[in-house]
Design a protein around this motif. Structure first.
Motif, mmCIF file in Angstrom:
data_model
loop_
_atom_site.group_PDB
_atom_site.id
_atom_site.type_symbol
_atom_site.label_atom_id
_atom_site.label_comp_id
_atom_site.label_asym_id
_atom_site.label_seq_id
_atom_site.Cartn_x
_atom_site.Cartn_y
_atom_site.Cartn_z
ATOM 1 N N GLY A 185 35.394 55.773 26.762
ATOM 2 C CA GLY A 185 34.293 55.415 27.512
ATOM 3 C C GLY A 185 32.902 55.637 26.722
ATOM 4 N N PHE A 196 31.046 58.691 26.062
ATOM 5 C CA PHE A 196 30.300 59.477 26.504
ATOM 6 C C PHE A 196 30.017 60.943 25.699
ATOM 7 N N CYS A 202 36.709 50.281 28.223
ATOM 8 C CA CYS A 202 35.664 50.111 29.093
ATOM 9 C C CYS A 202 35.242 51.298 29.870
ATOM 10 N N ASN A 203 34.193 51.657 29.921
ATOM 11 C CA ASN A 203 33.744 53.125 30.936
ATOM 12 C C ASN A 203 33.861 52.836 32.352
ATOM 13 N N ALA A 211 33.856 55.187 35.396
ATOM 14 C CA ALA A 211 32.496 56.127 35.322
ATOM 15 C C ALA A 211 31.529 55.542 35.826
ATOM 16 N N ARG A 212 31.298 54.156 35.852
ATOM 17 C CA ARG A 212 30.223 53.437 35.922
ATOM 18 C C ARG A 212 30.226 52.174 36.680
ATOM 19 N N CYS A 213 31.475 51.690 37.029
ATOM 20 C CA CYS A 213 31.650 50.183 37.336
ATOM 21 C C CYS A 213 32.408 50.031 38.718
ATOM 22 N N GLU A 214 31.844 49.391 39.522
ATOM 23 C CA GLU A 214 32.827 49.188 40.712
ATOM 24 C C GLU A 214 33.674 48.219 40.695
ATOM 25 N N ASP A 238 41.980 53.633 36.104
ATOM 26 C CA ASP A 238 41.328 54.674 35.394
ATOM 27 C C ASP A 238 41.362 54.171 33.754
ATOM 28 N N CYS A 297 35.264 43.861 29.383
ATOM 29 C CA CYS A 297 34.278 44.134 28.567
ATOM 30 C C CYS A 297 34.349 44.637 27.271
#
Ligand code: HEM
Ligand code: HEM
Ligand code: SF4
Ligand code: SF4
Lengths: 79, 397
Positions: free
Chosen positions: B97, B99, B166-167, B170-173, B178, B214
């Motif tokens: 992801g 980070f 893709c992350n 952590a960030r995406c609805e 996971d 993505c």
């Protein structure tokens, strides 16, 4: 046939690479198939043997459009 | 480090103009400290003048024990630009992801300014952190400092390439599973396959949390894991009404653009025939908060995408229509599937033949049989098309 140890397999692979040096390059799968044919060696032990060759520095990975296993050159490679 | 030799670079300078980011500007900034970056400018300008590339690649570079992670690059103008005579690329396994703490980023930059050109590519299309340009004698030093910082090299050559995702969660609805967990777990499970090339060619794995994809898994990965759902699109009628009230022409801009025409709008209520939805994400992307992927979420596993290198481009096609990826069992199924694929491909695949090309050559049906999967109608190669199950019109007696 008695089962080959990792060390014996590594030696057999090394011999195979040495004999072909300058004529043919082997990939990991070539070595593994040859060992399976000659000694009935299983995949896992072959993997360990290759790892032994690498970690001891007797062999190195090279890349020429694909990954090969070779004996390191005496001289550092001319680019 | 000393400032490098200054080159006159009128062609490169053109690429500093305009409001967009410029790699020339960045290389010039790096050249303040790095003679390597300075020489790169010189060689590049010459290439632009002559319209000839001056890089050679491949060969014998790496760190002891590993067959991947370092890509040998040499200049054929080494006499003229000795600073870039060696210009090896290092691939470093990125965190799932992407980070980072700023501390980790500073650590990476410090290592690279000391032992390389200082130029990085965050991130390469493989997903890795890319360090651009160093010499053979620096490789082990870079490697040991990277490991001390908690990083490891990524894949290159005929091995499992650094898995990338893709992350999502952590960030995406929209995330249906996971991705970062699966990416991390695959990376850890197949360390040997990443570092010790033993395949006919490269093998890439990418995880996207939903069909928006993505990370472009469907086009770039030998194994793509793409989030999806089984049940119905979640629908909030209040929010849909709000979109309509605020001027969205739902009939024209949403319903009539659904690729399978499975939606209906009577001016007040949106009805979706979910059985016919191909999960293209279009309506969901267009009306966030009004629509969302269903609740029964998981992933689809696809095989065989690749860019044109030896043969033409190919998109991946479905192997497993739905997998949960939350429980131990489905995780083990996935790992077993990968082992089976590699076994067959290593045994029968030709040198430099990607697994998708291999499957195409032997026939997808035969390939499925060899890896121990039963063909099913949901294994589509294109929407509404699958290569395994054929329908015949019933003959009349
Ligand atoms: C004839 C010359 C070259 C060819 C045919 C070539 C081809 C390729 C290909 C096919 C890839 C994708 C590899 C993969 O993901 O498996 C790649 C990646 C890459 N190449 Fe080259 N390349 C060449 C020269 C160079 C040179 C001279 C450099 C640097 C000085 C370079 C830097 C890179 C980098 C950094 C990547 C990784 C980029 C990423 O992952 O996004 N390449 N190259
Ligand atoms: C006029 C010169 C150049 C042009 C027009 C150019 C163009 C591009 C384009 C269109 C991409 C694909 C970006 C994408 O996938 O979104 C790319 C990727 C890349 N370029 Fe360049 N490039 C140039 C010079 C360079 C130079 C000088 C370097 C290195 C010193 C470089 C290193 C890379 C790398 C490593 C990537 C892969 C990035 C990625 O996929 O994330 N490029 N370039
Ligand atoms: S692929 Fe889907 S889940 Fe992942 S970041 Fe993109 S939209 Fe979100
Ligand atoms: S996701 Fe795509 S196919 Fe499904 S209802 Fe929305 S627009 Fe139609």
């Amino acid at each position: 046939m008695a089962e080959m140890t990792v060390e014996q397999l590594a030696d057999a692979m090394y011999e195979m690479i040495k004999e072909a040096k300058g004529m043919k390059k082997y990939k990991a799968t070539d070595l593994q198939k040859a060992m399976a044919e000659r000694f009935g060696a299983d995949k896992q032990t072959c993997k360990q043997a290759i790892r032994l060759l690498m970690d001891s520095g007797r062999c190195i990975y090279t890349y020429f459009g694909g990954s090969y296993i070779e004996i390191p050159p005496d001289q550092p490679p001319a680019p | 480090m000393a400032e490098g030799k200054k080159y006159v670079t009128p062609k490169l300078d053109e690429l500093e103009k305009g409001p967009w980011p410029s790699f020339v500007k960045e290389i010039k900034a790096a050249a303040q400290k790095s003679p390597m970056a300075a020489a790169l400018l010189g060689q590049l300008e010459q290439s632009y003048d002559e319209k000839i590339g001056h890089w050679k690649h491949g060969g014998i570079v790496g760190v002891v024990g590993y067959g991947g992670g370092v890509i040998g690059r040499y200049s054929d103008l080494g006499d003229k630009y000795p600073e870039v005579a060696h210009f090896h690329t290092i691939r470093i396994n990125q965190p799932a992801g992407w980070f980072y703490t700023t501390e980790a980023l500073r650590g990476l930059c410090d290592i690279w300014e000391e032992h390389g050109s200082g130029l990085t590519n965050m991130h390469g299309s493989t997903g890795d952190i890319i360090f651009l340009g160093t010499t053979t004698d620096q490789l082990e030093k870079v490697f040991s400092k990277l490991t001390a910082l908690g990083f490891d090299l990524g894949g290159s050559g005929s091995d499992v390439r650094t898995p990338s995702c893709c992350n999502g969660m952590a960030r995406c609805e929209w995330a249906c599973y996971d991705t970062m967990k699966v990416c991390y777990n695959l990376t850890m499970a197949f360390q040997d396959e990443i570092h010790r090339p033993a395949f006919p060619y490269k093998f890439k794995m990418k995880m996207a949390g939903c069909p928006n994809d993505c990370v472009a898994a469907i086009a770039r990965a030998d194994l793509s894991i793409i989030g999806t759902w089984k049940d119905e699109i979640q629908q909030d009628d209040e929010m849909i009404k709000k979109f309509a009230d605020e001027g969205l022409d739902i009939q024209r801009q949403i319903v009539s653009r659904c690729p399978t025409r499975c939606m209906d709008w009577d001016g007040k209520k949106l009805t979706i025939n979910n059985e016919n939805c191909v999960k293209c994400m279009f309506c969901i992307n267009s009306m966030p908060r009004a629509l969302a992927p269903g609740k029964e979420r998981g992933a689809m596993v696809l095989l065989g995408a690749k860019a044109p290198i030896v043969q033409g481009a190919q998109l991946s096609s479905v192997l497993i229509p739905f997998i949960d990826l939350e429980d131990e069992e489905s995780w083990n199924d996935l790992k077993q599937l990968l082992e089976n694929i590699w076994e067959v491909w290593c045994e029968e695949g030709k040198n430099r033949e990607r697994v998708g090309e291999f499957a195409l050559r032997v026939g997808f049906g035969n390939f499925l049989e060899a890896i121990g999967l039963e063909p099913r109608p949901e294994m589509v190669a294109y929407p509404r098309d699958n290569p395994y199950v054929f329908y015949q019109t019933a003959k009349k007696e």
